[in-house]
Design an enzyme around this catalytic site. Structure first.
Site, mmCIF file in Angstrom:
data_model
loop_
_atom_site.group_PDB
_atom_site.id
_atom_site.type_symbol
_atom_site.label_atom_id
_atom_site.label_comp_id
_atom_site.label_asym_id
_atom_site.label_seq_id
_atom_site.Cartn_x
_atom_site.Cartn_y
_atom_site.Cartn_z
ATOM 1 N N CYS A 169 0.840 -1.190 0.000
ATOM 2 C CA CYS A 169 0.000 0.000 0.000
ATOM 3 C C CYS A 169 0.879 1.245 0.000
ATOM 4 O O CYS A 169 1.852 1.326 0.735
ATOM 5 C CB CYS A 169 -0.957 0.076 1.188
ATOM 6 S SG CYS A 169 -2.146 -1.248 1.246
ATOM 7 N N ARG B 116 4.278 -0.585 -4.588
ATOM 8 C CA ARG B 116 3.906 -1.037 -3.246
ATOM 9 C C ARG B 116 2.613 -1.854 -3.238
ATOM 10 O O ARG B 116 2.234 -2.403 -2.205
ATOM 11 C CB ARG B 116 3.743 0.170 -2.308
ATOM 12 C CG ARG B 116 4.985 1.016 -2.187
ATOM 13 C CD ARG B 116 4.722 2.225 -1.325
ATOM 14 N NE ARG B 116 4.515 1.842 0.057
ATOM 15 C CZ ARG B 116 5.455 1.716 0.964
ATOM 16 N NH1 ARG B 116 6.710 1.950 0.624
ATOM 17 N NH2 ARG B 116 5.176 1.365 2.189
ATOM 18 N N TRP C 142 -2.381 -2.917 -1.676
ATOM 19 C CA TRP C 142 -2.038 -4.339 -1.709
ATOM 20 C C TRP C 142 -2.948 -4.975 -0.670
ATOM 21 O O TRP C 142 -2.817 -4.720 0.526
ATOM 22 C CB TRP C 142 -0.565 -4.529 -1.361
ATOM 23 C CG TRP C 142 -0.114 -5.953 -1.544
ATOM 24 C CD1 TRP C 142 0.295 -6.523 -2.712
ATOM 25 C CD2 TRP C 142 -0.008 -6.967 -0.546
ATOM 26 N NE1 TRP C 142 0.636 -7.838 -2.499
ATOM 27 C CE2 TRP C 142 0.454 -8.138 -1.171
ATOM 28 C CE3 TRP C 142 -0.277 -7.012 0.823
ATOM 29 C CZ2 TRP C 142 0.669 -9.328 -0.490
ATOM 30 C CZ3 TRP C 142 -0.072 -8.198 1.508
ATOM 31 C CH2 TRP C 142 0.403 -9.337 0.847
ATOM 32 N N ASN D 72 -1.885 2.727 5.305
ATOM 33 C CA ASN D 72 -0.952 1.652 4.961
ATOM 34 C C ASN D 72 -0.594 0.957 6.273
ATOM 35 O O ASN D 72 -0.126 1.607 7.199
ATOM 36 C CB ASN D 72 0.297 2.258 4.299
ATOM 37 C CG ASN D 72 1.478 1.299 4.240
ATOM 38 O OD1 ASN D 72 2.618 1.717 4.352
ATOM 39 N ND2 ASN D 72 1.221 0.030 4.070
ATOM 40 N N GLY D 73 -0.838 -0.352 6.326
ATOM 41 C CA GLY D 73 -0.517 -1.095 7.549
ATOM 42 C C GLY D 73 -1.645 -2.053 7.871
ATOM 43 O O GLY D 73 -2.522 -2.295 7.034
ATOM 44 N N GLU E 89 18.058 -17.803 -5.495
ATOM 45 C CA GLU E 89 17.654 -16.488 -5.993
ATOM 46 C C GLU E 89 17.205 -16.577 -7.457
ATOM 47 O O GLU E 89 16.220 -15.940 -7.847
ATOM 48 C CB GLU E 89 18.828 -15.502 -5.813
ATOM 49 C CG GLU E 89 18.619 -14.116 -6.374
ATOM 50 C CD GLU E 89 17.428 -13.357 -5.800
ATOM 51 O OE1 GLU E 89 16.817 -13.810 -4.811
ATOM 52 O OE2 GLU E 89 17.092 -12.314 -6.379
ATOM 53 N N LYS F 55 13.499 -15.495 -8.775
ATOM 54 C CA LYS F 55 13.266 -14.510 -9.847
ATOM 55 C C LYS F 55 12.324 -15.081 -10.895
ATOM 56 O O LYS F 55 11.423 -14.405 -11.371
ATOM 57 C CB LYS F 55 14.573 -14.105 -10.543
ATOM 58 C CG LYS F 55 15.499 -13.178 -9.828
ATOM 59 C CD LYS F 55 14.997 -11.764 -9.638
ATOM 60 C CE LYS F 55 14.192 -11.625 -8.394
ATOM 61 N NZ LYS F 55 14.836 -11.418 -7.148
ATOM 62 N N GLU G 54 8.653 -15.408 -9.517
ATOM 63 C CA GLU G 54 7.871 -14.212 -9.235
ATOM 64 C C GLU G 54 7.510 -13.406 -10.477
ATOM 65 O O GLU G 54 6.470 -12.764 -10.491
ATOM 66 C CB GLU G 54 8.531 -13.321 -8.173
ATOM 67 C CG GLU G 54 9.885 -12.782 -8.530
ATOM 68 C CD GLU G 54 10.505 -11.993 -7.370
ATOM 69 O OE1 GLU G 54 11.728 -11.891 -7.352
ATOM 70 O OE2 GLU G 54 9.782 -11.477 -6.520
ATOM 71 N N HIS H 51 18.462 -36.629 -2.848
ATOM 72 C CA HIS H 51 17.651 -37.057 -1.702
ATOM 73 C C HIS H 51 16.168 -36.790 -1.940
ATOM 74 O O HIS H 51 15.392 -36.713 -0.997
ATOM 75 C CB HIS H 51 18.142 -36.346 -0.437
ATOM 76 C CG HIS H 51 19.568 -36.661 -0.118
ATOM 77 N ND1 HIS H 51 19.972 -37.891 0.353
ATOM 78 C CD2 HIS H 51 20.694 -35.922 -0.253
ATOM 79 C CE1 HIS H 51 21.291 -37.889 0.515
ATOM 80 N NE2 HIS H 51 21.746 -36.706 0.149
ATOM 81 N N LYS I 69 6.330 -4.495 -3.386
ATOM 82 C CA LYS I 69 7.765 -4.422 -3.153
ATOM 83 C C LYS I 69 8.114 -4.260 -1.675
ATOM 84 O O LYS I 69 9.092 -4.808 -1.201
ATOM 85 C CB LYS I 69 8.345 -3.259 -3.947
ATOM 86 C CG LYS I 69 9.853 -3.282 -3.912
ATOM 87 C CD LYS I 69 10.462 -2.720 -5.148
ATOM 88 C CE LYS I 69 11.952 -2.921 -5.125
ATOM 89 N NZ LYS I 69 12.325 -4.305 -5.438
#
Ligand code: F6R
Length: 614
Positions: free
Chosen positions: A2, A27, A75, A101-102, A487, A491, A494, A510, A609
């Site tokens: 947000c 955001r 968001w 926001n929160g 990583e 990438k 996402e 395994h 983000k």
């Protein structure tokens, strides 16, 4: 997670807010909305599901004149993405509007109490509880709006950054924060507020970072006033922003993420500048030098982070253990905070966060400090919460990262962790001067080596066509290359929405080896290092089961070239510096696959983000 924007002044309120929302869209982009109080005092609220472009289309033909306004890009946390759940939310009597926001943790209790008092709710959001609470207090105690905001804040448990406007008052904007970021921009006869400074950097460089528990009152023609929740006046601490507007634009690239991938030679130069000195013989990290006794006596280092930053932290473990012989634990901040951590004043905690605002990492920082550990932050966003809450730290200096998937911040974090490890080793004499100098000299060559790797982009674009329609990928690596594999897989997941698993190459046998067939490519990170022979046998194991292999190898490698279906050659590098080089082809591969699939690479679905909620 947000983004909020507010503006009071004589400029075009609507245009400033919309432009600000576009800047904050990284955001969250589930919905967007705006509340405007026009000069006659009418309050107009326009909001809609989807991105800011949708809001702009929705606003065509509406009365958009205003003296003050607030805006929000969401968001979704409480309640699905919908027009109704979009912010701004307003009180039942239509008097006040709020963006938030929160998360409000005790919203259920508060909502039940308000319902008992006859309040009616339209949305499923916690924010509507907040706005109704403020208005309930204002109406029932007869206090003014600022006092009602302060009183409401005292009843709230959770995180918030809010902005409030009131019908009939085009001259006042109120803001408050607890645990979610909020920065105020002071212009000439105009005032801005936003979740970060990007919405107003072209209008003013003067910024005030609101602190937890503070309430700001912005009135036309009056200086900014900040108080705490008990109405005690607080200091207005003005900072000068160093950000420039060109950093917030695509600069000719089709996407921010591609710009950020290609910026890496420059961002790494900025990251190294002033820290690798005397031609590479000396490492100068001020946060380490200024606190040298903490690092001299450290018995253990605990790294806390989330997502990509956690992957950088894993590389940090290898770096610090190799160079400093200090045991290192790497924890997901979200697990650390609830794991009854045991820390003493002989422990150093390193918190890594690009945004500096990730709620779990921030909570881990607070816990670690409460337990007496020395906390060192590694962040990108200057003035964000983590740098302010830690004992010392180091910025990665890679500039604003707008693409939601992290690229240049990752390599910046790994570079800073390398410098931190070397600086500690220098203090504790766990590396010889010759070893330090060799590494220092190699670090100075990294930006040029990254430039060479970026020249492989056309090849990776061609290769991406071979892999675009795979449904699953395995990413494998050992030692320093294991976090690189994690990583690389993240990438791909996402931005292209293809399932990918990162695995330590030797663990593959395994379990995951059962997955290998012609349909599932393996991306194997296999530079020439002390585990090279081991990973060659892992490559053979995949090959023996008919798996298709794309390997990232050191230039001149013949053995893996003969085994793999495709190889990408990167310049030779000392083992501990290899992750910065090997991660770049993986960033490019994910980018091109996602573009081939027509995905929104800068704003992947469901992501935000800056994750300022738990
Ligand atoms: C992945 C990504 C996220 C972040 C994570 C932590 O590309 O960007 O996984 O790394 O949300 O964010 P920061 O570093 O801001 O704490």
């Amino acid at each position: 997670m947000c983004g909020i924007v507010g503006y009071l002044g004589n400029g075009n309120v609507y245009d400033i807010l919309i432009k600000g929302l576009h800047r904050l869209e990284y955001r969250g982009y589930d919905s967007a909305g705006i509340a405007l109080v026009n000069p006659q005092g009418a309050l107009g609220i326009y909001k809609t599901k989807g991105k800011v472009d949708n809001l702009e289309a929705y606003c065509v033909g509406k009365d958009l004149t205003a003296g003050v306004g607030i805006a929000h890009t969401r968001w979704a946390t409480h309640g699905e993405p919908s027009d109704t759940n979009a912010h701004p939310h307003y009180s039942e009597d239509g008097e006040i509007a709020v963006v938030h926001n929160g998360t409000i943790e005790n919203y259920k209790v508060l909502k039940d109490a308000l319902v008992k008092h006859g309040c009616k709710f339209h949305s499923e959001t916690d924010t509507e509880v907040l706005v109704q609470l403020i208005e309930y207090i204002r109406l029932n105690t007869g206090c003014d709006l600022v006092t009602a905001v302060r009183k409401a804040m005292k009843k709230i448990v959770g995180a918030y950054a809010i902005a409030v406007v009131r019908k009939g008052d085009p001259d006042t904007l109120i803001a408050a924060r607890q645990s979610s970021p909020l920065v105020i921009g002071i212009g000439d006869g105009e005032t801005f507020l936003a979740s970060d400074a990007t919405p107003f950097v072209e209008y003013t460089k003067e910024a005030v970072y609101l602190k937890d528990g503070e309430v700001a009152v912005i009135r036309r023609g009056e200086p900014l006033k900040i108080t705490n929740l008990d109405n005690k006046t607080a200091e207005v601490d003005v900072h000068t922003l160093e950000m420039s507007i060109s950093e917030l634009e695509k600069g000719g690239y089709p996407h921010f993420i591609l710009k950020e991938i290609f910026q890496q030679p420059g961002t790494l130069r900025d990251c190294i500048r002033g820290r690798v000195i005397n031609n590479g013989d000396t490492i100068a990290v001020s946060g380490i030098i200024d606190n040298k006794e903490k690092f001299l006596k450290a018995r253990r280092i605990v790294i806390v982070a989330c997502g990509t930053s956690w992957h950088a932290g894993l590389i940090g473990k290898y770096l610090i253990q190799d160079m400093c012989h200090i045991p290192v634990d790497v924890e997901y901040a979200s697990e650390f905070r609830y794991s009854n951590p045991v820390l003493t004043s002989d422990d150093v905690v390193i918190a890594i966060s690009q945004s500096g605002e990730t709620a779990d990492t921030l909570a881990a920082v607070k816990i670690a400090r409460d337990m007496g550990a020395f906390v060192f932050g590694i962040s990108n966003a200057v003035g964000s919460s983590i740098p302010r809450e830690t004992d010392a730290g180091c910025y990665i200096h890679v500039g604003p990262e707008i693409g939601v998937a992290s690229t240049k911040a990752f390599t910046g974090q790994v570079m800073v962790l390398t410098l931190v490890a070397m600086a500690i080793a220098q203090l504790r004499h766990t590396l010889t001067q010759e070893q330090l100098s060799n590494l220092g000299h190699a670090i100075l060559q990294i930006p040029d080596a990254v430039e060479k790797v970026l020249k492989l982009a056309p090849m990776l674009e061609r290769l991406s066509l071979t892999f675009t329609y795979a449904h699953n990928f395995l990413y494998l690596g050992r030692g320093y290359s294991y976090p690189v594999a994690l990583e690389g897989a993240l990438k791909l997941k996402e931005i292209s929405y293809i399932h990918a698993e990162g695995y330590p190459a030797a663990e593959m046998k395994h379990g995951p080896i059962a997955l290998i067939d012609q349909e599932m490519p393996s991306v194997i990170v296999a530079p020439k290092d002390h585990l090279y022979e081991k990973i060659v046998s892992n490559v053979q194991q995949v090959k023996a089961r008919g798996g298709r292999i794309l390997a990232i190898v050191t230039k001149g490698d013949k053995t893996i070239r003969n085994l793999a279906d495709h190889v990408v050659e990167v310049p030779p590098m000392p083992e501990c510096l290899s992750p910065i080089i090997t991660s770049i082809p993986l960033q490019l591969l994910s980018y091109y696959i996602a573009v081939n699939k027509g995905k929104d690479v800068d704003m992947p679905r469901n992501l935000a983000k800056s994750v300022t909620v738990e």
